[in-house]
Design a protein around this motif. Structure first.
Motif, PDB file in Angstrom:
ATOM      1  N   GLN A 246       0.830  -1.201   0.000  1.00 18.86           N
ATOM      2  CA  GLN A 246       0.000   0.000   0.000  1.00 18.86           C
ATOM      3  C   GLN A 246       0.866   1.253   0.000  1.00 18.86           C
ATOM      4  O   GLN A 246       0.562   2.237  -0.666  1.00 18.86           O
TER       5      GLN A 246
ATOM      6  N   SER B  40       1.258   4.386  -2.936  1.00 17.64           N
ATOM      7  CA  SER B  40       0.786   5.730  -2.585  1.00 17.64           C
ATOM      8  C   SER B  40       1.937   6.717  -2.405  1.00 17.64           C
ATOM      9  O   SER B  40       1.726   7.824  -1.935  1.00 17.64           O
TER      10      SER B  40
ATOM     11  N   CYS C 108      -5.520   9.880 -10.845  1.00 18.97           N
ATOM     12  CA  CYS C 108      -4.650   9.316  -9.813  1.00 18.97           C
ATOM     13  C   CYS C 108      -3.737  10.363  -9.170  1.00 18.97           C
ATOM     14  O   CYS C 108      -3.036  10.066  -8.201  1.00 18.97           O
TER      15      CYS C 108
ATOM     16  N   ARG D 117      -3.418  13.453  -6.965  1.00 16.69           N
ATOM     17  CA  ARG D 117      -4.142  14.276  -5.988  1.00 16.69           C
ATOM     18  C   ARG D 117      -3.657  15.721  -6.004  1.00 16.69           C
ATOM     19  O   ARG D 117      -4.442  16.644  -5.788  1.00 16.69           O
TER      20      ARG D 117
ATOM     21  N   GLU E 279       1.606  13.883  -6.006  1.00 12.53           N
ATOM     22  CA  GLU E 279       0.995  13.025  -4.996  1.00 12.53           C
ATOM     23  C   GLU E 279       0.119  12.039  -5.764  1.00 12.53           C
ATOM     24  O   GLU E 279      -0.994  12.367  -6.196  1.00 12.53           O
TER      25      GLU E 279
ATOM     26  N   ILE F 241      -1.716   8.271  -6.294  1.00 15.72           N
ATOM     27  CA  ILE F 241      -2.334   7.188  -5.531  1.00 15.72           C
ATOM     28  C   ILE F 241      -2.619   5.966  -6.387  1.00 15.72           C
ATOM     29  O   ILE F 241      -3.325   5.059  -5.970  1.00 15.72           O
TER      30      ILE F 241
ATOM     31  N   ASN G 168       1.341   9.251   7.729  1.00 16.55           N
ATOM     32  CA  ASN G 168       0.113   9.459   6.962  1.00 16.55           C
ATOM     33  C   ASN G 168      -1.114   9.052   7.753  1.00 16.55           C
ATOM     34  O   ASN G 168      -2.184   9.642   7.624  1.00 16.55           O
TER      35      ASN G 168
END
Length: 320
Positions: A222, A226, A249, A251, A263, A265, A301
């Motif tokens: 994960q 990210s 995707c 951000r 950023e 994802i 995070n």
């Protein structure tokens, strides 16, 4: 092996655990992450049977600790964050004393003590006073003491805290061996990189609740999916910026000349798609790199409020 269901615990008017639910699989080496005050020590002491929960349910090996605490405690070995030495006891006497607490005497206690001291590397120090041992040796002795009754579950509060690198490595090796032998181990640590190296599963605690939990490899996957992307182009910055701002995707994007920090994802497939779009748009890409991720970044995070991201671009972008 260990199941917390809607567990709550308060000290006077301060609620430390707020309906916490967590499952520790049998045979796992399970790490707890969390800032100071997150509830880690309270959770560990409840798991070890040293604190009573205010409400909720705790099962240890299928045993309800409220209904049968004595039976549940026989399944548990606890290593606190402080040793609590006995000044006038030798290492052998220390182990013999705790063996007697679990009904082990004579030859059976002696054989069990010799086996455990050998496993933790303290066979040669049986006649030493416990206060003469180094911090690392005391921690290993504390672990041997917790194993004297052959528990199924080991609970350790900051086991590597204050240890030198050599002692820390030895303890980690020993915990790995115990896990491989079938013990379930629940521990907390401020050294997050260690958790990723030795644990099979982790949970992130924040303000008395579990924010995230899962297998370490899945958590790291994960993280990898990210992490920010860093993209550098030779020219075509305006085209690249337009594509980044419209990609689902992405951000947020920060630009410094021909360098972009995204950023992002998306998955590896999404990365490849974005790179292909840049190529199809004839944007010459100099570099396209996903930043490496760590448990530290995942922890931050999860437990620190996300800062507001701002799109930074060149002043002449308004001419587009």
């Amino acid at each position: 092996m260990l199941v917390f269901s809607d567990v709550r615990k308060s000290y006077r008017n301060l609620e430390v655990l707020k309906g916490l639910t967590l499952s520790v699989p049998r045979g796992s080496l399970f790490g707890l992450m969390g800032q100071n005050g997150a509830g880690k020590t309270t959770l560990l002491r409840i798991a070890a049977g040293l604190l009573a929960l205010d409400s909720g349910e705790l099962l240890v090996g299928g045993i309800d600790v409220r209904r049968d605490p004595a039976r549940a405690k026989r399944l548990i070995g606890f290593v606190p964050d402080g040793f609590g030495a006995y000044d006038n006891m030798s290492v052998a006497e220390y182990m013999s004393f705790f063996a007697s607490c679990f009904g082990l005497y004579g030859r059976s206690a002696r054989l069990r003590t010799e086996d455990l001291l050998q496993r933790v590397g303290l066979s040669a120090r049986q006649d030493s006073l416990v206060t003469e041992l180094s911090k690392g040796m005391q921690q290993r002795l504390s672990l041997a003491r917790a194993l004297i009754h052959d528990p199924e579950l080991l609970v350790l509060d900051e086991p590597t805290n204050g240890l030198d690198p050599g002692s820390r490595f030895s303890l980690r090796e020993l915990l790995g061996e115990l896990s491989e032998s079938g013990k379930t181990i629940l521990l907390s640590s401020h050294v997050l990189s260690e958790l990723s190296e030795i644990c099979t599963d982790i949970a992130v605690l924040d303000k008395g609740r579990v924010r995230a939990t899962g297998e370490v490899q899945e958590i790291l996957r994960q993280i990898a999916n990210s992490n920010p992307l860093r993209v550098a182009v030779l020219n075509g910055e305006k085209t690249a910026l337009r594509m980044f701002r419209t990609n689902p995707c992405v951000r947020a994007v920060m630009q410094e000349g021909k360098q972009f920090h995204l950023e992002f994802i998306g998955s590896p497939e999404d990365e490849a798609s974005l790179l292909q779009q840049l190529i199809d748009a004839e944007v010459p890409v100099k570099s396209f790199v996903r930043e490496p991720g760590t448990l530290e970044s995942f922890f931050l995070n999860m437990t620190v409020g996300r800062e507001e991201r701002i799109i930074v671009h060149d002043e002449d972008e308004s001419d587009m």
